[in-house]
Write an enzyme that holds these catalytic residues in place. Structure first.
Site, PDB file in Angstrom:
ATOM      1  N   SER A  27      43.521  23.379  27.110  1.00 27.05           N
ATOM      2  CA  SER A  27      44.921  23.763  26.928  1.00 27.05           C
ATOM      3  C   SER A  27      45.071  25.288  26.883  1.00 27.05           C
ATOM      4  O   SER A  27      45.797  25.875  27.674  1.00 27.05           O
ATOM      5  CB  SER A  27      45.447  23.117  25.645  1.00 27.05           C
ATOM      6  OG  SER A  27      46.757  23.541  25.380  1.00 27.05           O
ATOM      7  N   HIS A 107      42.195  30.797  16.915  1.00 31.46           N
ATOM      8  CA  HIS A 107      42.434  30.138  15.627  1.00 31.46           C
ATOM      9  C   HIS A 107      41.314  30.602  14.703  1.00 31.46           C
ATOM     10  O   HIS A 107      40.170  30.757  15.137  1.00 31.46           O
ATOM     11  CB  HIS A 107      42.428  28.621  15.806  1.00 31.46           C
ATOM     12  CG  HIS A 107      42.658  27.839  14.549  1.00 31.46           C
ATOM     13  ND1 HIS A 107      43.503  28.259  13.539  1.00 31.46           N
ATOM     14  CD2 HIS A 107      42.159  26.648  14.126  1.00 31.46           C
ATOM     15  CE1 HIS A 107      43.506  27.350  12.566  1.00 31.46           C
ATOM     16  NE2 HIS A 107      42.700  26.377  12.904  1.00 31.46           N
ATOM     17  N   GLY A 133      49.207  25.489  25.289  1.00 31.88           N
ATOM     18  CA  GLY A 133      48.747  26.165  26.491  1.00 31.88           C
ATOM     19  C   GLY A 133      49.710  26.102  27.666  1.00 31.88           C
ATOM     20  O   GLY A 133      49.983  27.123  28.306  1.00 31.88           O
ATOM     21  N   GLU A 226      66.590   5.657  17.115  1.00 38.40           N
ATOM     22  CA  GLU A 226      67.143   6.417  15.991  1.00 38.40           C
ATOM     23  C   GLU A 226      66.100   7.314  15.325  1.00 38.40           C
ATOM     24  O   GLU A 226      66.403   8.427  14.920  1.00 38.40           O
ATOM     25  CB  GLU A 226      67.730   5.467  14.942  1.00 38.40           C
ATOM     26  CG  GLU A 226      69.092   4.927  15.297  1.00 38.40           C
ATOM     27  CD  GLU A 226      70.118   6.020  15.589  1.00 38.40           C
ATOM     28  OE1 GLU A 226      70.063   7.094  14.958  1.00 38.40           O
ATOM     29  OE2 GLU A 226      70.974   5.798  16.467  1.00 38.40           O
ATOM     30  N   GLU A 230      65.366  10.348  19.228  1.00 32.04           N
ATOM     31  CA  GLU A 230      66.413  11.348  18.997  1.00 32.04           C
ATOM     32  C   GLU A 230      65.911  12.587  18.254  1.00 32.04           C
ATOM     33  O   GLU A 230      66.601  13.607  18.189  1.00 32.04           O
ATOM     34  CB  GLU A 230      67.588  10.727  18.226  1.00 32.04           C
ATOM     35  CG  GLU A 230      68.446   9.840  19.108  1.00 32.04           C
ATOM     36  CD  GLU A 230      69.773   9.485  18.450  1.00 32.04           C
ATOM     37  OE1 GLU A 230      70.307  10.303  17.684  1.00 32.04           O
ATOM     38  OE2 GLU A 230      70.262   8.372  18.696  1.00 32.04           O
TER      39      GLU A 230
HETATM   40  P1  NDP Z   1      40.953  21.814  24.458  1.00 32.17           P
HETATM   41  O1  NDP Z   1      40.417  20.626  23.760  1.00 32.17           O
HETATM   42  O2  NDP Z   1      42.224  21.688  25.219  1.00 32.17           O
HETATM   43  O3  NDP Z   1      39.868  22.380  25.506  1.00 32.17           O
HETATM   44  C1  NDP Z   1      38.547  22.350  25.261  1.00 32.17           C
HETATM   45  C2  NDP Z   1      37.755  22.961  26.432  1.00 32.17           C
HETATM   46  O4  NDP Z   1      36.431  23.179  25.964  1.00 32.17           O
HETATM   47  C3  NDP Z   1      37.660  22.066  27.643  1.00 32.17           C
HETATM   48  O5  NDP Z   1      37.660  22.877  28.787  1.00 32.17           O
HETATM   49  C4  NDP Z   1      36.314  21.389  27.467  1.00 32.17           C
HETATM   50  O6  NDP Z   1      35.687  21.088  28.693  1.00 32.17           O
HETATM   51  C5  NDP Z   1      35.529  22.493  26.806  1.00 32.17           C
HETATM   52  N1  NDP Z   1      34.424  22.001  25.966  1.00 32.17           N
HETATM   53  C6  NDP Z   1      34.491  21.050  25.004  1.00 32.17           C
HETATM   54  N2  NDP Z   1      33.313  20.924  24.392  1.00 32.17           N
HETATM   55  C7  NDP Z   1      32.489  21.827  24.987  1.00 32.17           C
HETATM   56  C8  NDP Z   1      31.125  22.180  24.808  1.00 32.17           C
HETATM   57  N3  NDP Z   1      30.391  21.575  23.885  1.00 32.17           N
HETATM   58  N4  NDP Z   1      30.624  23.163  25.592  1.00 32.17           N
HETATM   59  C9  NDP Z   1      31.367  23.762  26.530  1.00 32.17           C
HETATM   60  N5  NDP Z   1      32.659  23.463  26.755  1.00 32.17           N
HETATM   61  C10 NDP Z   1      33.204  22.507  25.994  1.00 32.17           C
HETATM   62  O7  NDP Z   1      41.058  22.989  23.376  1.00 32.17           O
HETATM   63  P2  NDP Z   1      42.358  23.830  22.974  1.00 32.17           P
HETATM   64  O8  NDP Z   1      42.724  24.721  24.100  1.00 32.17           O
HETATM   65  O9  NDP Z   1      43.394  22.932  22.378  1.00 32.17           O
HETATM   66  O10 NDP Z   1      41.800  24.709  21.757  1.00 32.17           O
HETATM   67  C11 NDP Z   1      41.028  25.873  21.952  1.00 32.17           C
HETATM   68  C12 NDP Z   1      41.262  26.820  20.799  1.00 32.17           C
HETATM   69  O11 NDP Z   1      42.612  27.260  20.828  1.00 32.17           O
HETATM   70  C13 NDP Z   1      41.042  26.217  19.422  1.00 32.17           C
HETATM   71  O12 NDP Z   1      40.504  27.214  18.589  1.00 32.17           O
HETATM   72  C14 NDP Z   1      42.459  25.867  18.977  1.00 32.17           C
HETATM   73  O13 NDP Z   1      42.606  25.834  17.563  1.00 32.17           O
HETATM   74  C15 NDP Z   1      43.218  27.039  19.559  1.00 32.17           C
HETATM   75  N6  NDP Z   1      44.644  26.832  19.756  1.00 32.17           N
HETATM   76  C16 NDP Z   1      45.086  25.738  20.448  1.00 32.17           C
HETATM   77  C17 NDP Z   1      46.419  25.562  20.697  1.00 32.17           C
HETATM   78  C18 NDP Z   1      46.892  24.450  21.567  1.00 32.17           C
HETATM   79  O14 NDP Z   1      48.076  24.427  21.871  1.00 32.17           O
HETATM   80  N7  NDP Z   1      46.083  23.504  22.007  1.00 32.17           N
HETATM   81  C19 NDP Z   1      47.444  26.492  20.152  1.00 32.17           C
HETATM   82  C20 NDP Z   1      46.877  27.669  19.529  1.00 32.17           C
HETATM   83  C21 NDP Z   1      45.528  27.792  19.305  1.00 32.17           C
HETATM   84  P3  NDP Z   1      35.361  19.584  29.217  1.00 32.17           P
HETATM   85  O15 NDP Z   1      36.389  19.316  30.267  1.00 32.17           O
HETATM   86  O16 NDP Z   1      33.991  19.698  29.775  1.00 32.17           O
HETATM   87  O17 NDP Z   1      35.463  18.662  28.046  1.00 32.17           O
HETATM   88 MG    MG Z   2      46.125  24.117  14.481  1.00 33.27          MG
HETATM   89 MG    MG Z   3      73.073   8.704  15.344  1.00 35.47          MG
END
Ligand code: NDP
Ligand code: MG
Ligand code: MG
Length: 329
Positions: A27, A107, A133, A226, A230
């Site tokens: 994301s 984060h 994201g 509801e 909404e």
């Molecule tokens: P996601 O779960 O969306 O993405 C994780 C990514 O990491 C994927 O590309 C995945 O690849 C890869 N991955 C997972 N495990 C491993 C591993 N062991 N080694 C290498 N790559 C790996 O994460 P987010 O983007 O949600 O979160 C990332 C950070 O951003 C966190 O710190 C979160 O707290 C922060 N954050 C997130 C927000 C959000 O809206 N989601 C908002 C603000 C902050 P694969 O396809 O191979 O699994």
């Molecule tokens: Mg959070």
């Molecule tokens: Mg109503």
């Protein structure tokens, strides 16, 4: 007063000749990496062999293993799921960090709760967009930016904030405004917000309302509209203009009910419980439970996920949403 940063506070020169490794392409990873590239920065991706690897390549990035990407980078933005960051950091990132590199987070969990303890000679910075994201990407493409938080945990280079602000500008955040905070404040407020209000509080409020109507004999389909459907309309109004604008837009009958009934639902007991929840976040109890849960292979988490899926509101919702083809997946 809060300190805010905008485009005028950014010195992009500080990134000249530097390579940014975005670790993870989910994301946040895909959106931050693409925004940075479109802003003219040199971006590579670090990943394991998996689904995201192909996607990042299709999007035109050079993709490397996490260790290899780290060794090539001056700024390493760690955008893996929070619960895998510590292991990946220990095994792949730390041993490959360039001297004088900066490590970035979106984060504060792993730094604040000491799951990652970087060496003293690197910068440790957080740039945390205040939005999911896909929004970070969409708003950037439209020419604006999602606001972000910036925090400096360690300033080894003496330039940590400048580098952080340049990064924030690269993802578009300084177009909107970047608020200065600390790893502690971001971590604790983020956890509290998602647990008490945004996710935990809202989910249970929706379910309790739905159950109350269904148990009283009303049709589940009507109760779904509801109590869940909404909600979006109401939240959109709040997002645009706060509570006042929401209350201006609803009927006076609804507004009267808002004032008279709201405090019977969310009352002193709720707030007392919120304070306990916050205390358990602050003293590390919640973090410890989540870390142990992951070490136990998520036994309770997985069971609960299954039980929640079986709730009647989810079954009814699935059928109803099929009728509403305009709701995008
Ligand atoms: P996601 O779960 O969306 O993405 C994780 C990514 O990491 C994927 O590309 C995945 O690849 C890869 N991955 C997972 N495990 C491993 C591993 N062991 N080694 C290498 N790559 C790996 O994460 P987010 O983007 O949600 O979160 C990332 C950070 O951003 C966190 O710190 C979160 O707290 C922060 N954050 C997130 C927000 C959000 O809206 N989601 C908002 C603000 C902050 P694969 O396809 O191979 O699994
Ligand atoms: Mg959070
Ligand atoms: Mg109503």
């Amino acid at each position: 007063m809060v300190t805010m940063y905008y485009e005028k506070d950014v010195n992009r020169q500080v990134m000249e000749g530097k390579t940014i490794a975005v670790i993870g392409y989910g994301s946040q990873g895909h959106s931050q990496a693409q925004n940075l590239r479109d802003s003219g920065f040199n971006v590579i991706i670090g990943l394991r062999q998996g689904r995201s690897w192909k996607q990042a390549e299709e999007d035109g990035f050079e993709v490397y293993s996490v260790g290899e990407a780290t060794s090539r980078a001056d700024v390493v933005q760690i955008l893996l799921p929070d619960e895998v960051q510590a292991k990946s950091y220990k095994e792949e990132i730390e041993p490959n960090l360039k001297k004088g590199a900066a490590i970035f987070f979106s984060h504060g969990f792993n730094i604040h709760f000491a799951q990652i303890q970087p060496p003293a000679d690197v910068d440790v910075v957080m740039v945390a967009p205040k939005g999911p994201g896909h929004l970070v990407r969409r708003v950037y493409v439209e020419g604006f930016g999602v606001p972000a938080l910036i925090a400096i945990e360690q300033d080894a280079s003496g330039q940590a904030k400048e580098i952080g602000l340049a990064y924030a500008s690269g993802i578009g955040a300084t177009r909107a405004g970047v608020i200065e905070t600390t790893f502690r404040e971001e971590t604790e407020t983020d956890l509290f917000g998602e647990q008490a209000v945004l996710c935990g509080g809202t989910s249970e409020l929706v379910k309790a309302g739905f159950e109350t109507l269904v148990e009283a004999g009303y049709k589940p389909e009507v109760a779904y509209f509801e109590c869940l459907h909404e909600l979006k309309l109401i939240v959109d109004l709040m997002y645009e203009g706060g509570l006042e604008y929401m209350r201006y837009s609803i009927s006076d009958t609804a507004e009267f009910g808002d004032y008279n009934t709201g405090k019977r639902i969310i009352n002193e007991n709720t707030k007392a419980e919120m304070k306990k929840v916050l205390a358990e976040i602050q003293d590390g109890t919640y973090a410890k439970n989540w870390i142990l849960e992951n070490q136990s292979n998520r036994a309770a988490f997985s069971a609960r996920r299954r039980i929640e899926k079986e709730h009647q509101i989810e079954q009814v919702g699935k059928q109803l949403r099929e009728m509403m083809a305009w709701i995008k997946k």
